[in-house]
Motif scaffolding. Sequence first.
Motif, PDB file in Angstrom:
ATOM      1  N   GLU A  24       0.810  -1.227   0.000  1.00  0.00           N
ATOM      2  CA  GLU A  24       0.000   0.000   0.000  1.00  0.00           C
ATOM      3  C   GLU A  24       0.838   1.269   0.000  1.00  0.00           C
ATOM      4  O   GLU A  24       0.336   2.338  -0.329  1.00  0.00           O
ATOM      5  N   SER A  25       2.105   1.177   0.389  1.00  0.00           N
ATOM      6  CA  SER A  25       2.927   2.388   0.478  1.00  0.00           C
ATOM      7  C   SER A  25       4.407   2.048   0.321  1.00  0.00           C
ATOM      8  O   SER A  25       4.837   0.945   0.677  1.00  0.00           O
ATOM      9  N   HIS A  26       5.173   3.001  -0.192  1.00  0.00           N
ATOM     10  CA  HIS A  26       6.625   2.832  -0.278  1.00  0.00           C
ATOM     11  C   HIS A  26       7.324   3.563   0.861  1.00  0.00           C
ATOM     12  O   HIS A  26       8.555   3.606   0.902  1.00  0.00           O
ATOM     13  N   GLN A  27       6.564   4.113   1.798  1.00  0.00           N
ATOM     14  CA  GLN A  27       7.154   4.877   2.903  1.00  0.00           C
ATOM     15  C   GLN A  27       6.496   4.500   4.226  1.00  0.00           C
ATOM     16  O   GLN A  27       5.280   4.310   4.297  1.00  0.00           O
ATOM     17  N   ILE A  28       7.293   4.394   5.260  1.00  0.00           N
ATOM     18  CA  ILE A  28       6.837   4.143   6.640  1.00  0.00           C
ATOM     19  C   ILE A  28       5.973   2.891   6.693  1.00  0.00           C
ATOM     20  O   ILE A  28       4.758   2.933   6.846  1.00  0.00           O
ATOM     21  N   ARG A  29       6.632   1.742   6.580  1.00  0.00           N
ATOM     22  CA  ARG A  29       5.953   0.449   6.565  1.00  0.00           C
ATOM     23  C   ARG A  29       6.192  -0.374   7.817  1.00  0.00           C
ATOM     24  O   ARG A  29       5.660  -1.464   7.944  1.00  0.00           O
ATOM     25  N   SER A  30       6.986   0.157   8.732  1.00  0.00           N
ATOM     26  CA  SER A  30       7.244  -0.558   9.979  1.00  0.00           C
ATOM     27  C   SER A  30       7.224   0.436  11.133  1.00  0.00           C
ATOM     28  O   SER A  30       7.368   1.651  10.926  1.00  0.00           O
ATOM     29  N   THR A  90       8.403  -8.636  12.364  1.00  0.00           N
ATOM     30  CA  THR A  90       8.784  -9.977  12.831  1.00  0.00           C
ATOM     31  C   THR A  90       8.050 -10.328  14.114  1.00  0.00           C
ATOM     32  O   THR A  90       7.604 -11.459  14.304  1.00  0.00           O
ATOM     33  N   ASP A  91       7.912  -9.349  15.002  1.00  0.00           N
ATOM     34  CA  ASP A  91       7.249  -9.539  16.286  1.00  0.00           C
ATOM     35  C   ASP A  91       6.390  -8.298  16.556  1.00  0.00           C
ATOM     36  O   ASP A  91       6.878  -7.299  17.097  1.00  0.00           O
ATOM     37  N   MET A  93       0.950  -4.806  10.531  1.00  0.00           N
ATOM     38  CA  MET A  93       2.093  -5.372  11.257  1.00  0.00           C
ATOM     39  C   MET A  93       2.243  -6.859  10.989  1.00  0.00           C
ATOM     40  O   MET A  93       3.363  -7.392  10.985  1.00  0.00           O
ATOM     41  N   ASN A  94       1.128  -7.552  10.762  1.00  0.00           N
ATOM     42  CA  ASN A  94       1.176  -8.980  10.443  1.00  0.00           C
ATOM     43  C   ASN A  94       2.020  -9.242   9.201  1.00  0.00           C
ATOM     44  O   ASN A  94       2.638 -10.306   9.071  1.00  0.00           O
ATOM     45  N   ILE A  95       2.077  -8.260   8.301  1.00  0.00           N
ATOM     46  CA  ILE A  95       2.868  -8.389   7.084  1.00  0.00           C
ATOM     47  C   ILE A  95       4.306  -7.927   7.304  1.00  0.00           C
ATOM     48  O   ILE A  95       5.254  -8.563   6.823  1.00  0.00           O
ATOM     49  N   GLU A  96       4.484  -6.840   8.037  1.00  0.00           N
ATOM     50  CA  GLU A  96       5.781  -6.167   8.073  1.00  0.00           C
ATOM     51  C   GLU A  96       6.650  -6.457   9.294  1.00  0.00           C
ATOM     52  O   GLU A  96       7.871  -6.313   9.213  1.00  0.00           O
ATOM     53  N   LEU A 102       5.182  -2.867  19.195  1.00  0.00           N
ATOM     54  CA  LEU A 102       4.352  -1.987  20.013  1.00  0.00           C
ATOM     55  C   LEU A 102       5.115  -1.546  21.259  1.00  0.00           C
ATOM     56  O   LEU A 102       5.047  -0.378  21.661  1.00  0.00           O
ATOM     57  N   MET A 103       5.827  -2.467  21.867  1.00  0.00           N
ATOM     58  CA  MET A 103       6.617  -2.126  23.053  1.00  0.00           C
ATOM     59  C   MET A 103       7.677  -1.083  22.694  1.00  0.00           C
ATOM     60  O   MET A 103       7.930  -0.144  23.469  1.00  0.00           O
ATOM     61  N   ALA A 104       8.306  -1.243  21.537  1.00  0.00           N
ATOM     62  CA  ALA A 104       9.355  -0.310  21.123  1.00  0.00           C
ATOM     63  C   ALA A 104       8.782   1.088  20.887  1.00  0.00           C
ATOM     64  O   ALA A 104       9.427   2.091  21.199  1.00  0.00           O
ATOM     65  N   ALA A 105       7.574   1.150  20.363  1.00  0.00           N
ATOM     66  CA  ALA A 105       6.945   2.449  20.107  1.00  0.00           C
ATOM     67  C   ALA A 105       6.527   3.128  21.404  1.00  0.00           C
ATOM     68  O   ALA A 105       6.619   4.349  21.538  1.00  0.00           O
TER      69      ALA A 105
END
Length: 270
Positions: free
Chosen positions: A145-151, A181-182, A176-179, A187-190
């Motif tokens: 859907e996008s070439h920018q900000i995918r993770s 790994t965990d 997130m299911n696509i991009e 979410l914790m990192a954000a």
Amino acid sequence: MRPIGCCTWIFGTNDIAAIAARAARAGLDGVEIHGDLSIDPVQAGRILSDHRLRAFSITPGDADISHPDLTIRQGALDYYRKLVDWAVAMGHAPRVGCHGLVQRIRPVSDQMQENDLLVDSVSQICAMADAAHLDVCFEILNRYESHQIRSVAEGIALADAVGVANFSLLPDAYHMNIEETDPAAALMAAGGRIGLYHLADSNRGAVGDGHIDFAAQFRALDAIDYAGPMIVEPAAPGPDPFNTNKGPGFEDTLEDMLTRSVRAIRTLGG
């Protein structure tokens, strides 16, 4: 318990009164309203209030905020300027969503140049929103859907580059299911950078229809003290993921998906 809503976009061209009635029957607390500027924002606000629903956020229409052509980019920024005014007129929508042009999956010019343009445009949108006392949530999409900000990691980098207090991230369990790994670790990192959370299962169905580990994601949201809305955004089965109208009865299918999602979220501790 975190409040649960749905994005009105999933119901296509149905009018806001019909969507509000379905959202209320499904047991939702509110909606993320699609930023279709042809909708009367004052009337929409009244309809939501009449159904005891809150407007949690605004999801934008498509606008290419990182296009190298200044005319195209300025047109996109003009849309967001009008969207902020529209949100203010509605009276009770604290967050304006933001993302690039959905389905543009490659740069027109150069990736680094367009990344810089994205930072500049998002900074301008945040300034518009801040002047109206609104927050901006940037939705993280997937590679299809996008070439920018995918993770989430790319979202955090964008947040650092924009560097303003009214900017936050909008991770989506389906993307997130696509991009990721965990997804729970993402979410914790954000952490406190998350301003909104979207969810649909791995098949874009109701929560519980696919294989996403929502319990792990909800535990992560608990750990970072996320108390904001959970916006359910499923799609009725059928071809063309960018067209929500799947034929006669698709609205009934979506209402059932929302009803089941609310039950599943509450069962899983969402």
